[in-house]
Design a protein around this motif. Structure first.
Motif: not given
Length: 151
Positions: A74-76, A100-101, A56-58
């Motif tokens: 952008a970094n992800r 999902d992202e 996840s983002t976290g």
């Protein structure tokens, strides 16, 4: 019946597809029968494994924090592109579970990030749960959230 799994050369566990079909019967006339069997066989290729890239983002933010990298979209994308374009990845990986992202992200070139995997013949799956929540009335027992909306 029979062996439920095998230990491939690469050290990954893979499920015996025949056992899946016995335990979760899908009639031969079913709309998705052949597709399910082909997908399961491809994912369970001997000597290959599944890459869980569904942070996840976290969670990915915690990884980035350890290397003092800002947790931006952008970094992800750059990080995941680096993973997905590793030379020879398809020699060792048969499937990748994505967040999902990731499924909805494009590289700087405008190409879908998951296309980098698909072009190598790697199956793409998506993490469908929304994490864990404590079940009310228990002593910290958890339940996976989000599965009820898949219908």
């Amino acid at each position: 019946p029979g062996d439920r799994s095998y230990h491939g050369q690469s050290g990954y566990w893979a499920v015996n597809v025949a056992c899946i079909c016995e335990e979760m019967p899908i009639s031969a006339g079913s709309r998705y029968h052949d597709e399910l069997i082909a997908t399961a066989n491809k994912i369970a290729s001997q000597g290959k494994g599944i890459l869980a890239a569904d942070e996840s983002t976290g969670t990915i933010g915690q990884r980035f924090e350890n290397i003092t990298l800002e947790n931006t979209e952008a970094n992800r994308i750059r990080y995941r592109k680096m993973l997905f374009t590793t030379p020879g990845l398809n020699q060792y990986i048969s499937g990748v579970i994505v967040y999902d992202e990731t499924l909805r992200s494009n590289c700087e070139e405008g190409v879908a990030l998951v296309r980098r995997l698909q072009d190598q013949g790697i199956m793409v799956g998506i993490k469908v749960d929304k994490g864990l929540a404590v079940i009310p009335g228990t002593e910290g027992e958890n339940s996976t959230q989000g599965l009820d909306g898949l219908g």
